[in-house]
Design a protein around this motif. Structure first.
Motif, mmCIF file in Angstrom:
data_model
loop_
_atom_site.group_PDB
_atom_site.id
_atom_site.type_symbol
_atom_site.label_atom_id
_atom_site.label_comp_id
_atom_site.label_asym_id
_atom_site.label_seq_id
_atom_site.Cartn_x
_atom_site.Cartn_y
_atom_site.Cartn_z
ATOM 1 N N MET A 1 0.833 -1.190 0.000
ATOM 2 C CA MET A 1 0.000 0.000 0.000
ATOM 3 C C MET A 1 0.873 1.248 0.000
ATOM 4 O O MET A 1 2.012 1.216 0.439
ATOM 5 C CB MET A 1 -0.938 0.015 1.205
ATOM 6 N N SER A 2 0.305 2.348 -0.485
ATOM 7 C CA SER A 2 1.020 3.611 -0.470
ATOM 8 C C SER A 2 0.856 4.229 0.911
ATOM 9 O O SER A 2 -0.254 4.595 1.316
ATOM 10 C CB SER A 2 0.467 4.540 -1.559
ATOM 11 N N GLU A 3 1.929 4.345 1.629
ATOM 12 C CA GLU A 3 1.854 4.805 3.008
ATOM 13 C C GLU A 3 1.472 6.267 3.118
ATOM 14 O O GLU A 3 0.808 6.680 4.079
ATOM 15 C CB GLU A 3 3.196 4.582 3.700
ATOM 16 N N THR A 4 1.881 7.086 2.175
ATOM 17 C CA THR A 4 1.740 8.534 2.335
ATOM 18 C C THR A 4 0.454 9.095 1.749
ATOM 19 O O THR A 4 0.107 10.234 2.071
ATOM 20 C CB THR A 4 2.924 9.231 1.658
ATOM 21 N N LEU A 5 -0.252 8.374 0.905
ATOM 22 C CA LEU A 5 -1.460 8.915 0.275
ATOM 23 C C LEU A 5 -2.562 9.070 1.320
ATOM 24 O O LEU A 5 -2.994 8.094 1.942
ATOM 25 C CB LEU A 5 -1.916 8.005 -0.861
ATOM 26 N N LEU A 31 1.070 2.311 -9.329
ATOM 27 C CA LEU A 31 2.371 2.770 -8.864
ATOM 28 C C LEU A 31 3.327 1.590 -8.823
ATOM 29 O O LEU A 31 2.893 0.445 -8.692
ATOM 30 C CB LEU A 31 2.252 3.389 -7.469
ATOM 31 N N PRO A 32 4.616 1.835 -8.933
ATOM 32 C CA PRO A 32 5.570 0.722 -8.801
ATOM 33 C C PRO A 32 5.377 0.000 -7.478
ATOM 34 O O PRO A 32 5.147 0.626 -6.440
ATOM 35 C CB PRO A 32 6.938 1.420 -8.884
ATOM 36 N N PRO A 33 5.433 -1.314 -7.466
ATOM 37 C CA PRO A 33 5.115 -2.074 -6.247
ATOM 38 C C PRO A 33 6.002 -1.731 -5.052
ATOM 39 O O PRO A 33 5.550 -1.807 -3.917
ATOM 40 C CB PRO A 33 5.309 -3.532 -6.687
ATOM 41 N N HIS A 34 7.253 -1.365 -5.299
ATOM 42 C CA HIS A 34 8.189 -1.124 -4.205
ATOM 43 C C HIS A 34 8.543 0.353 -4.090
ATOM 44 O O HIS A 34 9.667 0.702 -3.704
ATOM 45 C CB HIS A 34 9.456 -1.957 -4.404
ATOM 46 N N LEU A 35 7.575 1.203 -4.386
ATOM 47 C CA LEU A 35 7.841 2.636 -4.314
ATOM 48 C C LEU A 35 8.043 3.103 -2.875
ATOM 49 O O LEU A 35 8.876 3.972 -2.596
ATOM 50 C CB LEU A 35 6.689 3.415 -4.959
ATOM 51 N N GLU A 58 16.224 -0.141 -3.716
ATOM 52 C CA GLU A 58 16.696 -0.395 -5.073
ATOM 53 C C GLU A 58 17.450 0.813 -5.584
ATOM 54 O O GLU A 58 17.046 1.953 -5.375
ATOM 55 C CB GLU A 58 15.490 -0.687 -5.976
ATOM 56 N N PRO A 59 18.567 0.631 -6.270
ATOM 57 C CA PRO A 59 19.331 1.766 -6.782
ATOM 58 C C PRO A 59 18.602 2.449 -7.922
ATOM 59 O O PRO A 59 17.500 2.062 -8.316
ATOM 60 C CB PRO A 59 20.644 1.121 -7.252
ATOM 61 N N GLU A 60 19.260 3.467 -8.453
ATOM 62 C CA GLU A 60 18.694 4.175 -9.591
ATOM 63 C C GLU A 60 18.462 3.223 -10.756
ATOM 64 O O GLU A 60 19.113 2.200 -10.889
ATOM 65 C CB GLU A 60 19.641 5.300 -10.023
ATOM 66 N N PHE A 120 12.487 0.978 -12.352
ATOM 67 C CA PHE A 120 12.611 1.691 -11.085
ATOM 68 C C PHE A 120 11.503 1.253 -10.147
ATOM 69 O O PHE A 120 10.313 1.305 -10.480
ATOM 70 C CB PHE A 120 12.540 3.202 -11.327
ATOM 71 N N ALA A 121 11.901 0.786 -8.946
ATOM 72 C CA ALA A 121 10.977 0.421 -7.861
ATOM 73 C C ALA A 121 10.074 -0.751 -8.223
ATOM 74 O O ALA A 121 9.049 -0.956 -7.575
ATOM 75 C CB ALA A 121 10.123 1.630 -7.449
ATOM 76 N N TRP A 122 10.452 -1.533 -9.244
ATOM 77 C CA TRP A 122 9.690 -2.736 -9.574
ATOM 78 C C TRP A 122 10.374 -3.989 -9.054
ATOM 79 O O TRP A 122 9.714 -4.981 -8.785
ATOM 80 C CB TRP A 122 9.499 -2.833 -11.096
ATOM 81 N N ARG A 123 11.681 -3.968 -8.957
ATOM 82 C CA ARG A 123 12.455 -5.107 -8.471
ATOM 83 C C ARG A 123 12.114 -6.377 -9.259
ATOM 84 O O ARG A 123 11.817 -7.430 -8.700
ATOM 85 C CB ARG A 123 12.211 -5.332 -6.982
ATOM 86 N N LEU A 124 12.164 -6.257 -10.547
ATOM 87 C CA LEU A 124 11.867 -7.379 -11.433
ATOM 88 C C LEU A 124 13.136 -8.155 -11.733
ATOM 89 O O LEU A 124 14.222 -7.579 -11.810
ATOM 90 C CB LEU A 124 11.249 -6.871 -12.740
ATOM 91 N N PRO A 125 13.018 -9.454 -11.917
ATOM 92 C CA PRO A 125 14.203 -10.213 -12.345
ATOM 93 C C PRO A 125 14.594 -9.830 -13.765
ATOM 94 O O PRO A 125 13.805 -9.243 -14.511
ATOM 95 C CB PRO A 125 13.734 -11.671 -12.255
ATOM 96 N N ALA A 126 15.801 -10.147 -14.124
ATOM 97 C CA ALA A 126 16.283 -9.804 -15.459
ATOM 98 C C ALA A 126 15.436 -10.508 -16.523
ATOM 99 O O ALA A 126 15.115 -11.691 -16.393
ATOM 100 C CB ALA A 126 17.746 -10.191 -15.605
#
Length: 788
Positions: A1-5, A340-344, A355-357, A376-382
């Motif tokens: 969930m988006s913590e800040t919304l 939104l990206p899952p790991h935002l 996750e880095p840039e 970005f912020a998806w943390r998907l495998p290659a």
């Protein structure tokens, strides 16, 4: 969930003034914040803010007997941060319009102050105790129609509808602990009238041809809106809780993925159909009607979802973002999917592995196949050819749904062909087939057809990329360090799905899998869990369920090359032999050169003397000088010989010539053999040392003692040094030629980074060949299991 919304809201401005049209949820609440640390009463006088209390206390210090109850206050409200209500807020700088609905629902203040609510803020900004309007007292005594987040709705509408010069660009405003992000749209001379073609009227695209003049807003009348603004209200994160720059990037992602896209659709429909103006007018009339009748604000919010399409869209958008799901909304019959990206949220936590840039290139230097939007912020495998695709939805349900959409959709022939190909791709997708195998079966191009289909499915949460699973479940798995959900909830879901099939409970299954990696040699899922071919279909569904819930991690075989001490000593011995041969050849060449120089000088002297004498004789006698025949020289007088003597002489001469020829052939063979040995030695030396610089490195390595008594690891066989290349060549001594060729073909991937699936794909070999090479070179190979 988006913590800040906290909430989403829509504000407009017209000739009548600014207005907050709608927001969701009905009663948004902010995160409590501390003004100073809470006290801990572990021992007497253990207030952590004693210095502050002493510095700010106005009471006189009295010597009273201490009692535990005096240090345990029941009301801790003074420790929480509150919006200041004693200083003049910004809201009073704006002119206050009388409310459009009567004030009979509230207690009218009297001249003497009786009936005045002591808890109300003196500026009408909600509760004077908390300043936020989110507490129970605010809900009961505050006006929900005129107050939101501790501010008056009119004040929020005025600050969120900026001047025309600030429209049509990113909007970001931070007030106390709140951040407002949006993209306001308003009237301006540049966008008041636009030339639109009929095609753009349908699709929002401008083409060449006949144009139509369309009025973007009706700002000339009282009912026309001048500005509308879809706003995301966020709880301002603590800057110290995240790395530098992460909060700004967090806001940018919220703006680009949500605020900008919704505003773009609303603006298009407002330009073409006055959609925003119509919906806002409808919601404003409904709001005034319910307020005038004294209906509760909850009833108005419920009824608004029925009479307007914007209200349910805002509700769905907010709830989907909080659930970390794809928001599928409809605005004026236009479907829109937002997420939104899952790991935002991980950007806001410094203690987590953030996750880095986004990486433009992958580990191997090739462009990232996911693209910048999903890097970005998806943390998907290659996204690689040796990966597989796992469908997340039910296979039959998903296929039927897409089939019905294909039949009902009004598609062009080209689009219909693409949709049919996508259905074929989805039907073929399974965890047993790699993406490269699917491309081969469908005769698709991997880069231009397979990867875009995979990106589309993953983006819409219909599939995920996983490692290939063996069809017989002979795959080694491990469990993650952290579960995505509590184990109790996962166990309930697992039991509801597989309770009737006789599968062990989920905790027991996880324990079996986690301990199986230490079992040799049978450590795969079939040997430790299934143990029967009849149960493979059942446990295959179990593996799919666990993969969908991120409970399994496949372990890959990785290989490194180790140069043993015996190998290094053997190579060193050959090196020393090479040095001795080189020195002997160098000494022989120097001796031969000195002899040649000595012999060459004497012969040139004699030649010059004979040349001068012959010339003198020729000059004196007037003709050439004939050399006399010596007595030892044999002269054949063929005429004086008898036939018998001539035959004997001929046979004797032939035998002598044959002997001389045999001797010369033997000498030639010896010479060729020496030449071949020299060439072989030179070839070996050339392979052993490629340059004088390499020879210097060898000398430096061995003269410094080397590490021949301990094993050495070849870190990168593809870029091996000359010494490492000799170690690799020494490993193949005594092996079959076809095994040596296979080893030389694939040992470049034995760097500990390439998985077994990657080696099979890049080297284009079967798993049987890989096992054969590992078997023959097992004394020099180090194998281990590691996740991708």
């Amino acid at each position: 969930m988006s913590e800040t919304l906290i909430c989403v809201l829509l504000v407009t401005s017209s000739a009548k003034g600014s207005n907050l049209v709608y927001h969701w949820p009905p009663s948004p609440q902010t995160t409590p914040r501390l003004a100073r640390p809470l006290p801990t009463n572990d021992f007497p006088g253990s207030f952590s803010d004693n210095p502050w209390r002493a510095a700010n206390s106005t009471d006189h210090i009295t010597e009273e007997k201490w009692h535990p109850s005096t240090l345990a206050p029941e009301d801790l409200s003074e420790y929480y941060w509150q919006r200041s209500s004693v200083r003049r807020p910004r809201a009073v700088s704006f002119s206050r319009q009388p409310p459009s609905h009567p004030t009979s629902r509230r207690a009218s203040p009297s001249k003497d102050g009786s009936g005045r609510n002591d808890d109300a803020s003196p500026f009408g900004l909600g509760c004077g105790r908390c300043g936020s309007g989110a507490c129970a007292g605010c809900v009961q005594t505050g006006d929900e129609y005129d107050t939101l987040l501790g501010y008056s709705t009119e004040f929020l509408a005025q600050i969120l509808c900026p001047q025309s010069s600030m429209c049509h660009q990113k909007f970001e405003l931070v007030v106390d602990d709140l951040a407002f992000i949006g993209h306001p749209k308003g009237q301006s001379p540049q966008v008041e009238e636009r030339n639109l073609t009929p095609e753009r009227m349908e699709r929002g695209e401008q083409n060449s041809g006949r144009t139509l003049h369309v009025q973007t807003t009706t700002g000339t009348g009282d009912s026309g809106i001048k500005t509308f603004h879809f706003v995301l209200v966020l709880d301002l994160p603590d800057p110290s809780s995240s790395a530098s720059g992460n909060i700004a990037r967090y806001f940018d992602t919220m703006y680009q993925q949500i605020a900008f896209n919704v505003t773009a659709v609303l603006y298009q429909e407002q330009v073409l159909h006055q959609y925003v103006e119509t919906e806002c007018e409808r919601l404003s009339l409904l709001r005034d009607e319910y307020a005038n009748r004294g209906e509760s604000f909850a009833d108005f919010m419920y009824e608004a979802t029925k009479v307007s399409s914007i209200a349910p869209a805002m509700q769905t958008l907010y709830e989907s973002i909080k659930k970390q799901d794809v928001a599928r909304i409809t605005l004026h019959d236009l479907p829109l999917e937002l997420q939104l990206p899952p790991h935002l949220d991980s950007l806001l936590h410094a203690e987590e592995d953030v996750e880095p840039e986004e990486e433009v290139n992958g580990e191997d230097g090739e462009p990232n196949a996911w693209g910048p939007e999903m890097s970005f912020a998806w943390r998907l495998p290659a996204l690689t050819p040796w990966k597989a695709l796992l469908r997340l939805d039910d296979e039959d349900e998903q296929g039927y749904e897409l089939y019905m959409q294909l039949r009902t959709a009004q598609l062009h022939p080209e689009e219909r062909d693409l949709a049919e190909q996508l259905l074929r791709f989805i039907d073929l997708a399974t965890v047993n087939l790699s993406l490269a195998d699917m491309a081969s079966l469908l005769d698709w191009n991997l880069e231009s057809q397979v990867y875009p289909a995979v990106r589309w499915l993953v983006l819409h949460r219909k599939a995920k990329v996983v490692d290939v699973v063996h069809q017989g479940l002979k795959t080694v798995f491990s469990i993650p360090q952290k579960f995505p959900e509590p184990l109790a909830a996962l166990s309930e879901q697992f039991a509801a799905t597989f309770a009737q099939a006789g599968v062990p409970p989920l905790p027991k299954l996880l324990v079996t899998i986690s301990t199986a990696t230490h079992t040799q040699p049978a450590n795969h899922f079939y040997a430790t869990v299934v143990r029967s071919k009849e149960l493979i279909p059942l446990y295959f569904d179990v593996v799919l369920w666990m993969l969908k819930h991120d409970l399994l991690i496949r372990l890959h075989l990785r290989i490194r090359i180790i140069a043993t001490p015996e190998l290094k000593k053997r190579v060193r011995k050959r090196w020393e032999e090479h040095v001795m041969r080189k020195r002997s050849r160098s000494r022989a060449r120097s001796i031969s050169r000195s002899r040649e120089r000595a012999n060459g000088g004497s012969e040139r002297g004699r030649g010059r003397g004979r040349g001068r004498g012959n010339a003198d004789d020729e000059d004196e006698k007037g003709g050439p000088v004939l050399e006399p025949v010596s007595e030892s020289r044999s002269v054949d007088y063929w005429v004086s010989l008898s036939p018998k003597t001539a035959r004997e002489h001929t046979r004797r001469r032939d035998s002598e010539e044959a002997g001389d020829k045999a001797d010369s052939d033997e000498e030639a063979q010896d010479r060729d053999r020496r030449e071949r040995d020299r060439e072989k030695t030179d070839e070996y030396d050339e392979e052993f040392l490629s340059s004088s610089a390499d020879e210097g490195k060898w000398d430096e390595y061995y003269q410094s003692g080397g590490n021949d008594n301990i094993a050495s690891m070849i870190r990168d066989p593809a870029r091996a040094t000359p010494l490492e290349r000799r170690w690799l060549a020494g490993m193949s001594e005594g092996k079959d030629p076809h095994i040596v060729r296979r080893f030389e073909r694939i040992h470049q991937y034995f760097d500990g980074k390439c998985s077994d699936d990657e080696i099979l794909y890049r080297a284009e070999i079967s798993r049987k060949i890989l096992r054969e090479v590992i078997h023959h070179y097992e004394e020099y190979l180090q194998t281990f299991l590691h996740p991708s």
